[in-house]
Design a protein around this motif. Sequence first.
Motif, mmCIF file in Angstrom:
data_model
loop_
_atom_site.group_PDB
_atom_site.id
_atom_site.type_symbol
_atom_site.label_atom_id
_atom_site.label_comp_id
_atom_site.label_asym_id
_atom_site.label_seq_id
_atom_site.Cartn_x
_atom_site.Cartn_y
_atom_site.Cartn_z
ATOM 1 N N ASP A 42 0.833 -1.208 0.000
ATOM 2 C CA ASP A 42 0.000 0.000 0.000
ATOM 3 C C ASP A 42 0.865 1.255 0.000
ATOM 4 O O ASP A 42 0.582 2.224 -0.709
ATOM 5 N N THR A 43 1.931 1.245 0.794
ATOM 6 C CA THR A 43 2.831 2.396 0.868
ATOM 7 C C THR A 43 3.522 2.637 -0.467
ATOM 8 O O THR A 43 3.614 3.778 -0.939
ATOM 9 N N VAL A 44 3.991 1.581 -1.108
ATOM 10 C CA VAL A 44 4.647 1.709 -2.404
ATOM 11 C C VAL A 44 3.668 2.262 -3.441
ATOM 12 O O VAL A 44 4.018 3.130 -4.249
ATOM 13 N N GLN A 45 2.437 1.785 -3.406
ATOM 14 C CA GLN A 45 1.431 2.280 -4.348
ATOM 15 C C GLN A 45 1.162 3.770 -4.130
ATOM 16 O O GLN A 45 1.080 4.543 -5.089
ATOM 17 N N GLN A 46 1.053 4.198 -2.882
ATOM 18 C CA GLN A 46 0.834 5.618 -2.595
ATOM 19 C C GLN A 46 2.019 6.457 -3.063
ATOM 20 O O GLN A 46 1.841 7.535 -3.638
ATOM 21 N N ARG A 48 2.189 9.458 -5.969
ATOM 22 C CA ARG A 48 2.694 10.811 -5.698
ATOM 23 C C ARG A 48 3.840 11.197 -6.620
ATOM 24 O O ARG A 48 4.017 12.365 -6.946
ATOM 25 N N LEU A 49 4.633 10.222 -7.022
ATOM 26 C CA LEU A 49 5.804 10.509 -7.849
ATOM 27 C C LEU A 49 5.497 10.456 -9.344
ATOM 28 O O LEU A 49 6.377 10.764 -10.152
ATOM 29 N N ASN A 50 4.302 10.092 -9.730
ATOM 30 C CA ASN A 50 3.914 10.027 -11.135
ATOM 31 C C ASN A 50 3.479 11.424 -11.586
ATOM 32 O O ASN A 50 2.300 11.750 -11.626
ATOM 33 N N VAL A 51 4.458 12.249 -11.906
ATOM 34 C CA VAL A 51 4.204 13.652 -12.234
ATOM 35 C C VAL A 51 3.311 13.821 -13.460
ATOM 36 O O VAL A 51 2.361 14.608 -13.412
ATOM 37 N N PRO A 52 3.535 13.105 -14.558
ATOM 38 C CA PRO A 52 2.638 13.299 -15.713
ATOM 39 C C PRO A 52 1.174 13.018 -15.381
ATOM 40 O O PRO A 52 0.288 13.761 -15.794
ATOM 41 N N HIS A 53 0.925 11.974 -14.611
ATOM 42 C CA HIS A 53 -0.453 11.654 -14.243
ATOM 43 C C HIS A 53 -1.043 12.749 -13.346
ATOM 44 O O HIS A 53 -2.193 13.153 -13.517
ATOM 45 N N ARG A 54 -0.244 13.236 -12.413
ATOM 46 C CA ARG A 54 -0.727 14.300 -11.521
ATOM 47 C C ARG A 54 -1.001 15.579 -12.297
ATOM 48 O O ARG A 54 -1.948 16.307 -11.999
#
Length: 90
Positions: free
Chosen positions: A34-38, A42-48
């Motif tokens: 769950d932590t890795v998925q979160q 957060r680190l997926n800048v293009p998606h954000r």
Amino acid sequence: MTTTTSKNGTHREPLSETEALRVDLEQTRQHLADTVQQLSQRLNVPHRMKESAGQLKESAGQHPRAVAAVGGAVALGLGGAVTWMVRRHK
């Protein structure tokens, strides 16, 4: 020893130490997953950025006057900057 509760809320037999460690290990793995998925979200800048753009589009549709005012201010700012640069280089 540890006891567990089944899904229907009834108590089962006490777990052996090995079984308790396995349960703890599985819970730790799930928490880590769950932590890795979160973190990856957060680190997926293009998606954000796409999410933010979608939210802005939605907001712009609700407040067209505000969008027009901001657009006008940006246009004036850019026009002023270009004029200043042209005059400065003469």
